[in-house]
Design an enzyme around this catalytic site. Sequence first.
Site, PDB file in Angstrom:
ATOM      1  N   HIS A 131       0.807  -1.215   0.000  1.00  0.00           N
ATOM      2  CA  HIS A 131       0.000   0.000   0.000  1.00  0.00           C
ATOM      3  C   HIS A 131       0.846   1.274   0.000  1.00  0.00           C
ATOM      4  CE1 HIS A 131       0.417  -0.331   4.486  1.00  0.00           C
ATOM      5  NE2 HIS A 131       0.354   0.979   4.419  1.00  0.00           N
ATOM      6  N   ASP A 161       0.452  -7.734   1.658  1.00  0.00           N
ATOM      7  CA  ASP A 161       0.766  -6.309   1.755  1.00  0.00           C
ATOM      8  C   ASP A 161       2.275  -6.074   1.758  1.00  0.00           C
ATOM      9  OD1 ASP A 161       0.202  -3.604   1.822  1.00  0.00           O
ATOM     10  OD2 ASP A 161       0.157  -3.507   4.006  1.00  0.00           O
ATOM     11  N   GLY A 231       2.968   6.765   8.189  1.00  0.00           N
ATOM     12  CA  GLY A 231       4.310   7.004   7.668  1.00  0.00           C
ATOM     13  C   GLY A 231       5.289   5.925   8.078  1.00  0.00           C
ATOM     14  N   ASN A 232       4.935   5.138   9.116  1.00  0.00           N
ATOM     15  CA  ASN A 232       5.769   4.010   9.544  1.00  0.00           C
ATOM     16  C   ASN A 232       5.631   2.804   8.614  1.00  0.00           C
ATOM     17  OD1 ASN A 232       5.684   4.934  12.891  1.00  0.00           O
ATOM     18  ND2 ASN A 232       7.537   4.051  11.996  1.00  0.00           N
ATOM     19  N   SER A 233       4.621   2.804   7.764  1.00  0.00           N
ATOM     20  CA  SER A 233       4.377   1.670   6.880  1.00  0.00           C
ATOM     21  C   SER A 233       5.625   1.303   6.097  1.00  0.00           C
ATOM     22  CB  SER A 233       3.268   1.997   5.878  1.00  0.00           C
ATOM     23  OG  SER A 233       2.010   1.788   6.439  1.00  0.00           O
TER      24      SER A 233
END
Length: 493
Positions: A131, A161, A231-233
Site C-alpha cells: 500500500h 501487503d 508514515g511508519n508503513s
Amino acid sequence: MKKIVNIAVPTSCLVAVVFSVAALTKTNAAPASTPEMAAVASMPAGQPVDLTYAAERSLPSVVYIKNTQNSKVQTVEYNDPFEDFFSDPFGGFFGRGNGGTRKRQVQTPKRTAAGSGVIISADGYIVTNNHVVDGADELTVTLNDNKEFSARIIGADATTDLALIKIDGKQLPAIQIANSDQVKVGEWVLAVGNPLGLNNTVTAGIVSAKARTMGQGVSSMIQTDAAINQGNSGGALVNTRGELIGINAMIYSQTGSNIGYGFAIPTAIMNKVVDDIKQYGTVQRAMIGISGSDVNAYVDSEKEKGNEIDLGTMEGIYVGEIVEGGAAEDAGMKKGDVITHIDGQKVTKFGELQGIIAQKRPGDKVTVNYLRNKKKNTITLTLKNQQGNTKVVKNADLDVLGGTFRAITDQQKEQLNIGYGLEVMKVSGGKLKDAGITKGFIIQRANDQSIKSIEDLQNVVKEASTSKEPVIYVQGIYPTGKKGYFAVPLQND
C-alpha cells in the site's frame, strides 16, 4: 485480545485498522553513527537492555519512500438531479434515460504520499508495504544520509501487503534479517521509520502477541506496543541486536494514531514473498484446502447455541469446511477434524496455521496431526495453489484483471450442464471489478475463444493487451445458471 482482533477485522466507523501510510513533507536528518559493533553483536536480548545499539545498527537501513501519482484524466459517473423532473420522452436519445446516472471526464490533481522501506541487500533491493507503492507513477527513495534515488517496482503482493522495489545503488547498508519464528512475546523491539513527517524515528516497546490475523489477507502478524503511526508503513521492526524481525504494516486505532497496537509482517513470510517475486515474478500461494476457526472459539459458539461439545482438546484448529478438490480432501480429512500440529509445530490458533502455510509453495508436502472423534491421526498432504493444482504460477498478465481463477469441478459441470470453464475465486481491485464481474462467475469464453484453463485466459489477455482494441469480451454463467456477458477494457480511460 481475541475480542479486539474480532472487532478490528470488519470495516467500521467506530474502530478501524489503519494502514500507516500518509502524505508527508520530507525533513532532513543527520546520518546515524556507525561505530564498530562486532563485539556487541552477540549480546543477548535480555532485560534490562541498552537499545542504542539496535538503533544505531538499524537506522542506516531504513529509507523514506515518496509515492507520486501524476494528474490524470478519468471518466466518472455522477447523478443528474434533474432526471426525475425532466424525463426524456425520446428514450435517452439526448443523453438521458439512464436512471439519472451520467458520465464525464475529470482531471485528478497530482498527489503524493509517503512511507518507509528497509534495505535488504547491498545492491539496492528494498522491502516495503504494497500500500506504500500502490498506484505510484514515480517512486523516490531517500536514504538515511539524504541521498536520493528513483526506484522501480520489482513485484508487489496485495494479500501479504508486501512489495519489493529496487534502486541503482552499491554497497548500501543492508539490514541483518533474523528468523521471526524465534521471536518471543515480551521481548524488547524497536520500530524504525518515518512517522508523521519525522524522518529517522525510533520507538521502543515489546512484542505483545504473535500470529495475529488482521483483515482478509494479511495474517499471522507480530503485534507490538512500540508506537507506530502514519508514515511508519514499510519500516523495520527490529530486535535488540538491530536485526529485522518484521515489516511494520498497520495500526489498530479509533483515532488513526497509535494507541498501543501496531502490527508487523514477520520476516519468515517476507523472505518467502521476496524469493517468489525474484524467482517467479509473483507469489506462489499454497492452500491446505480448509476453512475453520480456533477450537475454543468454535466450542464457545456451540455453547451459546446450547450444544455441549467435547473435541478432546481446547487447542487447535476446528475444520469447519473442506474445500472440494483441495489438498485436505485429497488426503482424506473431514469436517469436524481438529488440527493440532503442522510439520511437528503445535498450532493453537488459526493465525499460527496461516503463518506456517504462508511459508510454503504449491507442491510442498506437510505432515498434519489431527484428532477425529478424539483419536489421533497423522497424514501427509500435498499443498495446492488457488487453481487446485501444484503448478508454478508465473507472473501473469492476469494481474491486470485483479482476480484469481480455477478450473471448474466435475460437480459444477454436472450441476450447470456445462463442459468447461474457469470459476472466479476472488475479485480484488482490477478490471474484473470495474466491469462488474463477481466472485463465483464462471468464464466460458473470452474474445470468442473457449476458456478451459488458466493458460487459455492468459493467452487471451496477452493477445488483447497488444491489439488495437485492448478489450476482452467475456461470456459465462453464474452459479444460479444465469448467463452473463461483459466487456472488460484492459487500459485506463
